[in-house]
Scaffold this active site. Structure first.
Site, PDB file in Angstrom:
ATOM      1  N   ASP A 170       0.743  -1.184  -0.023  1.00 21.13           N
ATOM      2  CA  ASP A 170      -0.080  -0.163  -0.063  1.00 21.13           C
ATOM      3  C   ASP A 170       0.934   1.490  -0.105  1.00 21.13           C
ATOM      4  OD1 ASP A 170      -1.909  -1.800   0.421  1.00 21.13           O
ATOM      5  OD2 ASP A 170      -2.885  -1.109   2.339  1.00 21.13           O
ATOM      6  N   ASP A 199     -15.503  -3.133  -1.733  1.00 24.34           N
ATOM      7  CA  ASP A 199     -15.138  -2.939  -0.327  1.00 24.34           C
ATOM      8  C   ASP A 199     -16.471  -2.622   0.492  1.00 24.34           C
ATOM      9  OD1 ASP A 199     -12.530  -3.074  -1.192  1.00 24.34           O
ATOM     10  OD2 ASP A 199     -12.709  -0.870  -1.595  1.00 24.34           O
TER      11      ASP A 199
END
Length: 240
Positions: free
Chosen positions: A8, A130
């Site tokens: 990330d 998500d």
């Protein structure tokens, strides 16, 4: 079962968030390219990279340059997501060499654009779903949509997508265990291949996902557990 280590990126650095909160960030002082190469050396067959700045605010040139360096540094496929809002964004990442791009917010907000992406780029398009408590969240997990994760999964299947990356955001970065049941439900209801993401904390999570692969889960993204030393990538790969 494919184990996919995650990188990330925030402002060009390796970080992990807790439950996607941009205020709850931990920076890991390692060069993202070196991290990617170490994953490849450990036996990874794919790397998942996310532009967190892009997910929250739109494309980030620093992170895009880092992703390009990662793609050039490794020989295994790189899957990329975060801030992809236009045909140009997707085309750019594919030209950079991304094996697959993950569309999130746009898939929820513009089904027509998603269909266009599938027509243009085919299997290079995956959809990131998500969810918090079963409801889809977008824009870096800060906006709750009115559509459920299962409804969106069915819709993207109709659009011709063949892979979903499903994240239970309440578990992401918490090391509390992956939500196998909900991930299976997404796979069953959509009929698509699903990559599990969020909450992997131990090798038992890898074992549970492997045992549930008959429902359509064929891969898992692992991030914080690797960075925190809960287990090694080699150990996870052996079990998978």
């Amino acid at each position: 079962m494919l184990v996919i280590p995650a990188i990330d990126l925030k402002e060009g650095r390796c970080v992990r968030l807790t439950q996607g909160r941009r205020s709850d960030v931990k920076v890991y002082d390692a060069d993202p390219v070196d991290v990617a190469k170490s994953f490849e050396d450990a036996g990874a067959r794919m790397i998942h990279v996310v532009d967190l700045d892009g997910a929250f605010e739109g494309p980030n040139s620093i992170n895009r340059k880092v992703v390009r360096r990662i793609i050039r540094a490794v020989e295994i496929p790189v899957q990329f997501g975060g801030g992809l809002r236009s045909v140009h964004d997707v085309q750019q990442m594919i030209e950079y060499g991304a094996a697959q791009v993950v569309i999130g917010t746009l898939a929820a907000e513009s089904p027509e654009t998603l269909e266009l992406f599938v027509q243009l780029f085919g299997f290079r398009i995956a959809v990131g779903i998500d969810a918090r408590n079963g409801q889809v969240v977008t824009h870096g997990w800060e906006k709750e949509e009115k559509i459920s994760a299962i409804e969106l999964a069915q819709r993207v299947a109709d659009a011709g997508v063949d892979r979903i990356v499903y994240t239970d955001v309440t578990r992401d970065g918490t090391l509390t265990g992956v939500n196998v049941e909900q991930t299976c439900a997404i796979a069953r209801e959509s009929g698509l291949k699903v990559t599990a993401s969020g909450g992997v904390s131990s090798l038992d999570d890898i074992r549970r996902l492997k045992a549930a692969r008959s429902c359509g889960i064929d891969s898992v993204i692992v991030g914080k557990a690797l960075y925190e030393g809960r287990f090694t990538l080699q150990e996870a790969l052996r079990i998978a």
